[in-house]
Scaffold this active site. Structure first.
Site, PDB file in Angstrom:
ATOM      1  N   SER A  82       0.828  -1.210   0.000  1.00  0.00           N
ATOM      2  CA  SER A  82       0.000   0.000   0.000  1.00  0.00           C
ATOM      3  C   SER A  82       0.859   1.256   0.000  1.00  0.00           C
ATOM      4  CB  SER A  82      -0.921   0.000   1.218  1.00  0.00           C
ATOM      5  OG  SER A  82      -0.176  -0.153   2.394  1.00  0.00           O
ATOM      6  N   HIS A  92      -2.095  -2.727  -6.673  1.00  0.00           N
ATOM      7  CA  HIS A  92      -2.677  -2.303  -5.393  1.00  0.00           C
ATOM      8  C   HIS A  92      -4.197  -2.392  -5.463  1.00  0.00           C
ATOM      9  CE1 HIS A  92      -3.315   0.936  -2.130  1.00  0.00           C
ATOM     10  NE2 HIS A  92      -3.230  -0.258  -1.595  1.00  0.00           N
ATOM     11  N   GLU A 149      -4.700  -0.021  -8.673  1.00  0.00           N
ATOM     12  CA  GLU A 149      -3.599   0.869  -9.067  1.00  0.00           C
ATOM     13  C   GLU A 149      -2.477  -0.043  -9.588  1.00  0.00           C
ATOM     14  OE1 GLU A 149      -3.722   4.751  -6.169  1.00  0.00           O
ATOM     15  OE2 GLU A 149      -2.930   2.923  -5.291  1.00  0.00           O
ATOM     16  N   ASN A 205      -4.103   6.160  -1.440  1.00  0.00           N
ATOM     17  CA  ASN A 205      -3.745   6.254  -0.015  1.00  0.00           C
ATOM     18  C   ASN A 205      -3.139   7.601   0.347  1.00  0.00           C
ATOM     19  OD1 ASN A 205      -4.770   3.806   0.645  1.00  0.00           O
ATOM     20  ND2 ASN A 205      -2.814   2.724   0.706  1.00  0.00           N
TER      21      ASN A 205
HETATM   22  N1  3HC Z   1     -17.043  -9.535   0.271  1.00  0.00           N
HETATM   23  C1  3HC Z   1     -16.414  -8.938   1.271  1.00  0.00           C
HETATM   24  N2  3HC Z   1     -16.967  -7.977   2.043  1.00  0.00           N
HETATM   25  C2  3HC Z   1     -18.221  -7.606   1.761  1.00  0.00           C
HETATM   26  C3  3HC Z   1     -18.963  -8.196   0.711  1.00  0.00           C
HETATM   27  C4  3HC Z   1     -18.329  -9.211  -0.047  1.00  0.00           C
HETATM   28  N3  3HC Z   1     -18.939  -9.857  -1.021  1.00  0.00           N
HETATM   29  N4  3HC Z   1     -20.182  -7.630   0.662  1.00  0.00           N
HETATM   30  C5  3HC Z   1     -20.213  -6.713   1.650  1.00  0.00           C
HETATM   31  N5  3HC Z   1     -19.029  -6.685   2.319  1.00  0.00           N
HETATM   32  C6  3HC Z   1     -18.759  -5.961   3.563  1.00  0.00           C
HETATM   33  C7  3HC Z   1     -18.637  -4.596   4.080  1.00  0.00           C
HETATM   34  O1  3HC Z   1     -17.425  -4.238   4.560  1.00  0.00           O
HETATM   35  C8  3HC Z   1     -19.655  -4.538   5.270  1.00  0.00           C
HETATM   36  O2  3HC Z   1     -19.529  -5.382   6.400  1.00  0.00           O
HETATM   37  P1  3HC Z   1     -20.756  -5.886   7.446  1.00  0.00           P
HETATM   38  O3  3HC Z   1     -22.037  -6.084   6.768  1.00  0.00           O
HETATM   39  O4  3HC Z   1     -20.237  -7.188   7.963  1.00  0.00           O
HETATM   40  O5  3HC Z   1     -20.883  -4.848   8.522  1.00  0.00           O
HETATM   41  C9  3HC Z   1     -20.737  -5.030   4.588  1.00  0.00           C
HETATM   42  O6  3HC Z   1     -20.066  -6.144   3.957  1.00  0.00           O
HETATM   43  C10 3HC Z   1     -21.529  -4.010   3.888  1.00  0.00           C
HETATM   44  O7  3HC Z   1     -22.447  -4.767   3.299  1.00  0.00           O
HETATM   45  P2  3HC Z   1     -23.418  -4.127   2.259  1.00  0.00           P
HETATM   46  O8  3HC Z   1     -24.192  -5.246   1.691  1.00  0.00           O
HETATM   47  O9  3HC Z   1     -24.185  -3.028   2.925  1.00  0.00           O
HETATM   48  O10 3HC Z   1     -22.388  -3.595   1.196  1.00  0.00           O
HETATM   49  P3  3HC Z   1     -22.541  -2.394   0.206  1.00  0.00           P
HETATM   50  O11 3HC Z   1     -22.956  -2.955  -1.084  1.00  0.00           O
HETATM   51  O12 3HC Z   1     -23.359  -1.323   0.792  1.00  0.00           O
HETATM   52  O13 3HC Z   1     -21.030  -1.843   0.031  1.00  0.00           O
HETATM   53  C11 3HC Z   1     -18.832  -1.210   0.548  1.00  0.00           C
HETATM   54  C12 3HC Z   1     -20.108  -1.944   1.031  1.00  0.00           C
HETATM   55  C13 3HC Z   1     -18.480  -1.642  -0.870  1.00  0.00           C
HETATM   56  C14 3HC Z   1     -17.722  -1.611   1.497  1.00  0.00           C
HETATM   57  C15 3HC Z   1     -19.095   0.344   0.534  1.00  0.00           C
HETATM   58  O14 3HC Z   1     -19.535   0.722   1.792  1.00  0.00           O
HETATM   59  C16 3HC Z   1     -17.861   1.112   0.166  1.00  0.00           C
HETATM   60  O15 3HC Z   1     -17.554   1.323  -0.993  1.00  0.00           O
HETATM   61  N6  3HC Z   1     -17.085   1.608   1.186  1.00  0.00           N
HETATM   62  C17 3HC Z   1     -15.830   2.293   0.976  1.00  0.00           C
HETATM   63  C18 3HC Z   1     -14.725   1.276   0.842  1.00  0.00           C
HETATM   64  C19 3HC Z   1     -13.382   1.919   0.554  1.00  0.00           C
HETATM   65  O16 3HC Z   1     -13.202   3.128   0.489  1.00  0.00           O
HETATM   66  N7  3HC Z   1     -12.360   1.058   0.383  1.00  0.00           N
HETATM   67  C20 3HC Z   1     -10.997   1.490   0.141  1.00  0.00           C
HETATM   68  C21 3HC Z   1     -10.197   1.351   1.392  1.00  0.00           C
HETATM   69  S1  3HC Z   1      -8.521   1.854   1.143  1.00  0.00           S
HETATM   70  C22 3HC Z   1      -7.684   0.453   0.775  1.00  0.00           C
HETATM   71  O17 3HC Z   1      -8.222  -0.640   0.783  1.00  0.00           O
HETATM   72  C23 3HC Z   1      -6.236   0.596   0.420  1.00  0.00           C
HETATM   73  C24 3HC Z   1      -5.351  -0.016   1.462  1.00  0.00           C
HETATM   74  O18 3HC Z   1      -4.012   0.023   0.979  1.00  0.00           O
HETATM   75  C25 3HC Z   1      -5.418   0.707   2.794  1.00  0.00           C
END
Ligand code: 3HC
Length: 284
Positions: A119, A140, A152, A190
């Site tokens: 990352s 990434h 990325e 990031n």
């Molecule tokens: N596989 C894995 N996780 C899943 C999933 C699947 N098939 N379906 C849903 N999830 C996860 C979510 O994290 C969350 O957990 P919970 O229900 O156990 O509390 C839940 O499942 C959300 O379920 P939803 O059905 O409501 O999911 P949505 O369709 O509403 O979308 C999301 C969830 C895609 C996570 C959306 O909220 C989103 O886009 N969030 C922003 C995510 C983001 O910004 N990610 C980038 C992070 S930075 C990164 O990764 C880089 C690293 O280097 C730090």
């Protein structure tokens, strides 16, 4: 160049998400970790994630079963000997990554491309130590990998066009949109996203607003799918702190200083969803 057999090093949050995505898209996948327990946890997460995708009717039960049939696990890194591509998603520790790349260079055929999901570490440094610098590239992915559309694709200074093009094609085959980025701390996402999360932690630390209100503000006022503190809990507070520290050290700019509260949370072991407690409580 056809990349059909894929290896994934590391069965943690990112590794199992990458393995799942590749298997679902028709690739033959071997996921490796140093012990059986992380592999078992990784497979449990994959099954839960596939279940949710079936539940949402994004995939069929046949897709689910075919994906699992294409996915194998091992504790033996030598299983990478027949892979066209190995994607490393081990801990964000430069010594561990350099060790993995040195081993892979010995085990894999000359033609194998070695990618890292780092990352924020220097890709150019990893490539230089790998013994096959032109065939090293950054891939990434974003958490949760099965749902997030971006990859990325990061070019080390030494990455060849042939390697880059093969990975760009692969990213498209995985249903992702590749974005080309030069090697630089935090790359594109990031570098912006984690300082924003850090600023949200400062707002909480300074007592300006409650966690729920900070998150509601960004969801309703900026149309973010999740608030920054809920997102930090999902990414892992240790990962957020790690990225801030890398940005701070590499750029030498005080605007990247990590919030003291973020450091304290990590010291306390409140790492977010994975430990059941972060800015919010999870489970039980
Ligand atoms: N596989 C894995 N996780 C899943 C999933 C699947 N098939 N379906 C849903 N999830 C996860 C979510 O994290 C969350 O957990 P919970 O229900 O156990 O509390 C839940 O499942 C959300 O379920 P939803 O059905 O409501 O999911 P949505 O369709 O509403 O979308 C999301 C969830 C895609 C996570 C959306 O909220 C989103 O886009 N969030 C922003 C995510 C983001 O910004 N990610 C980038 C992070 S930075 C990164 O990764 C880089 C690293 O280097 C730090």
């Amino acid at each position: 160049m056809t990349l059909q057999n894929i290896g994934v090093i590391g069965a943690g949050t990112m590794g199992n998400g990458i393995a799942q995505t590749c298997a679902l898209c028709g690739f033959d996948v071997v996921m490796q970790d140093i012990a059986q327990a992380p592999l078992d946890n990784g497979m449990k997460t994959i099954q839960k994630s596939l279940d949710r995708l079936v539940g949402k009717e994004k995939i069929s039960t046949a897709d689910y079963e075919a994906a699992l049939a294409r996915l194998k696990t091992t504790t033996d890194i030598n299983a990478m000997e027949d892979r066209d591509l190995v994607i490393e998603a081990a801990s964000e520790n430069i010594e561990i990554k350099l060790g993995v790349f040195t081993q892979l260079n010995k085990i894999c055929p000359d033609s194998t491309i070695l990618a890292t999901n780092t990352s924020s570490l220097s890709l150019t440094r990893i490539a230089a130590a790998s013994g096959r610098a032109d065939r090293v590239v950054g891939m990434h992915f974003f958490n949760p990998v099965p749902l997030m559309a971006l990859v990325e694709v990061i070019r080390a200074l030494q990455t060849s066009d042939k390697t880059y093009n093969a990975i760009e094609t692969l990213a498209n085959s995985l249903g992702k949109t590749p974005v080309s980025v030069k090697d630089s701390p935090g790359f594109v996402v990031n570098r912006m996203l984690v300082p924003m999360i850090n600023e949200a932690v400062f707002i909480l630390y300074e007592g300006l607003a409650q966690a729920e209100d900070i998150d509601a503000a960004m969801k309703l006022g900026a149309a973010h799918p999740m608030g920054p503190l809920a997102l930090a809990d999902m990414i892992g507070l240790d990962v957020c702190l790690w990225v801030m520290n890398v940005l701070h050290e590499e750029f030498g700019d005080s605007k990247f200083r990590p919030c003291p509260l973020l450091k304290q949370m990590v010291d306390a072991g409140y790492l977010g969803r994975k430990t059941g407690r972060g800015f919010y409580q999870y489970g039980g």
